[in-house]
Design a protein around this motif. Structure first.
Motif, PDB file in Angstrom:
ATOM      1  N   ALA A 162       0.839  -1.207   0.000  1.00 44.76           N
ATOM      2  CA  ALA A 162       0.000   0.000   0.000  1.00 44.76           C
ATOM      3  C   ALA A 162       0.871   1.253   0.000  1.00 44.76           C
ATOM      4  N   ALA A 163       1.999   1.222   0.725  1.00 42.73           N
ATOM      5  CA  ALA A 163       2.914   2.368   0.742  1.00 42.73           C
ATOM      6  C   ALA A 163       3.528   2.589  -0.645  1.00 42.73           C
ATOM      7  N   LEU A 164       3.872   1.508  -1.327  1.00 40.06           N
ATOM      8  CA  LEU A 164       4.388   1.641  -2.699  1.00 40.06           C
ATOM      9  C   LEU A 164       3.309   2.214  -3.619  1.00 40.06           C
ATOM     10  N   ASP A 165       2.084   1.715  -3.473  1.00 41.41           N
ATOM     11  CA  ASP A 165       0.978   2.222  -4.295  1.00 41.41           C
ATOM     12  C   ASP A 165       0.734   3.705  -4.048  1.00 41.41           C
ATOM     13  N   GLU A 166       0.767   4.103  -2.774  1.00 42.03           N
ATOM     14  CA  GLU A 166       0.548   5.510  -2.422  1.00 42.03           C
ATOM     15  C   GLU A 166       1.615   6.408  -3.048  1.00 42.03           C
ATOM     16  N   ALA A 167       2.842   5.898  -3.132  1.00 40.29           N
ATOM     17  CA  ALA A 167       3.937   6.657  -3.744  1.00 40.29           C
ATOM     18  C   ALA A 167       3.956   6.492  -5.270  1.00 40.29           C
ATOM     19  N   GLU A 168       2.964   5.791  -5.807  1.00 47.07           N
ATOM     20  CA  GLU A 168       2.833   5.544  -7.242  1.00 47.07           C
ATOM     21  C   GLU A 168       4.047   4.828  -7.827  1.00 47.07           C
ATOM     22  N   ILE A 169       4.553   3.847  -7.057  1.00 51.90           N
ATOM     23  CA  ILE A 169       5.663   3.017  -7.504  1.00 51.90           C
ATOM     24  C   ILE A 169       5.067   1.692  -7.982  1.00 51.90           C
ATOM     25  N   SER A 170       5.195   1.439  -9.257  1.00 52.51           N
ATOM     26  CA  SER A 170       4.630   0.240  -9.862  1.00 52.51           C
ATOM     27  C   SER A 170       5.397  -1.002  -9.410  1.00 52.51           C
ATOM     28  N   HIS A 171       4.671  -2.070  -9.100  1.00 52.58           N
ATOM     29  CA  HIS A 171       5.272  -3.329  -8.661  1.00 52.58           C
ATOM     30  C   HIS A 171       4.386  -4.465  -9.116  1.00 52.58           C
ATOM     31  N   GLY A 172       4.926  -5.669  -9.098  1.00 51.55           N
ATOM     32  CA  GLY A 172       4.140  -6.826  -9.500  1.00 51.55           C
ATOM     33  C   GLY A 172       4.696  -8.093  -8.882  1.00 51.55           C
ATOM     34  N   PRO A 173       3.858  -9.126  -8.785  1.00 51.88           N
ATOM     35  CA  PRO A 173       4.296 -10.373  -8.162  1.00 51.88           C
ATOM     36  C   PRO A 173       5.258 -11.156  -9.051  1.00 51.88           C
ATOM     37  N   ILE A 174       6.107 -11.926  -8.419  1.00 57.40           N
ATOM     38  CA  ILE A 174       6.957 -12.881  -9.115  1.00 57.40           C
ATOM     39  C   ILE A 174       6.440 -14.255  -8.722  1.00 57.40           C
ATOM     40  N   HIS A 175       6.029 -15.022  -9.702  1.00 59.21           N
ATOM     41  CA  HIS A 175       5.534 -16.375  -9.433  1.00 59.21           C
ATOM     42  C   HIS A 175       6.704 -17.335  -9.553  1.00 59.21           C
ATOM     43  N   MET A 176       6.945 -18.063  -8.472  1.00 60.63           N
ATOM     44  CA  MET A 176       8.075 -18.980  -8.447  1.00 60.63           C
ATOM     45  C   MET A 176       7.559 -20.406  -8.385  1.00 60.63           C
ATOM     46  N   PHE A 177       8.157 -21.252  -9.189  1.00 56.91           N
ATOM     47  CA  PHE A 177       7.787 -22.653  -9.227  1.00 56.91           C
ATOM     48  C   PHE A 177       9.023 -23.480  -8.926  1.00 56.91           C
ATOM     49  N   SER A 178       8.873 -24.464  -8.039  1.00 59.56           N
ATOM     50  CA  SER A 178      10.006 -25.282  -7.654  1.00 59.56           C
ATOM     51  C   SER A 178       9.512 -26.632  -7.163  1.00 59.56           C
ATOM     52  N   THR A 179      10.340 -27.636  -7.328  1.00 59.61           N
ATOM     53  CA  THR A 179      10.012 -28.951  -6.785  1.00 59.61           C
ATOM     54  C   THR A 179      10.529 -29.089  -5.354  1.00 59.61           C
TER      55      THR A 179
END
Length: 120
Positions: A23-40
């Motif tokens: 939410a703090a990143l969003d308020e500062a208008e800093i774009s971010h996104g999830p990294i989906h990690m797959f592992s055995t």
């Protein structure tokens, strides 16, 4: 031909940090996104997000200010910056300028809040 490179800040959010830090990143208008990690293999339970931009457009100063303000808002918060040289630095007590320099060298940033928002 202009060959700008992409840079990224990898954030691993643990415990109760997900909602408030993002939410703090969003308020500062800093774009971010999830990294989906797959592992055995078994993995840590943190949520991984990334801030990615062209090298000249990365908002280093804004990210550093968010990190410092977020830490200072509650005693239960901590940010640990891991660098490519193997150093782990706790950002608590650092200035935005110091955090900015560390972020530019980071390989992973650990974001932790040990208490939920509704606890003092």
């Amino acid at each position: 031909m202009n060959k700008e490179t992409h840079v990224s800040v990898r954030l691993t959010l643990f415990k109760h940090s997900k909602g408030t830090f993002l939410a703090a990143l969003d308020e500062a208008e800093i774009s971010h996104g999830p990294i989906h990690m797959f592992s055995t293999n078994p993995q840590g339970s943190g949520l991984v997000e990334a801030i990615t931009a062209l090298s000249d457009a990365m908002p280093w100063n804004a990210i550093a200010k968010v990190v410092v303000a977020w830490i200072e808002a509650r005693k239960s918060r901590e940010v640990i910056i891991h660098t490519g040289t193997g150093l782990s630095i706790h950002a608590k007590g650092c200035s935005p300028a110091e955090v900015q320099k560390l972020l530019q060298q980071s390989t992973n940033v650990i974001v932790i809040d040990t208490k939920p928002v509704d606890e003092p």
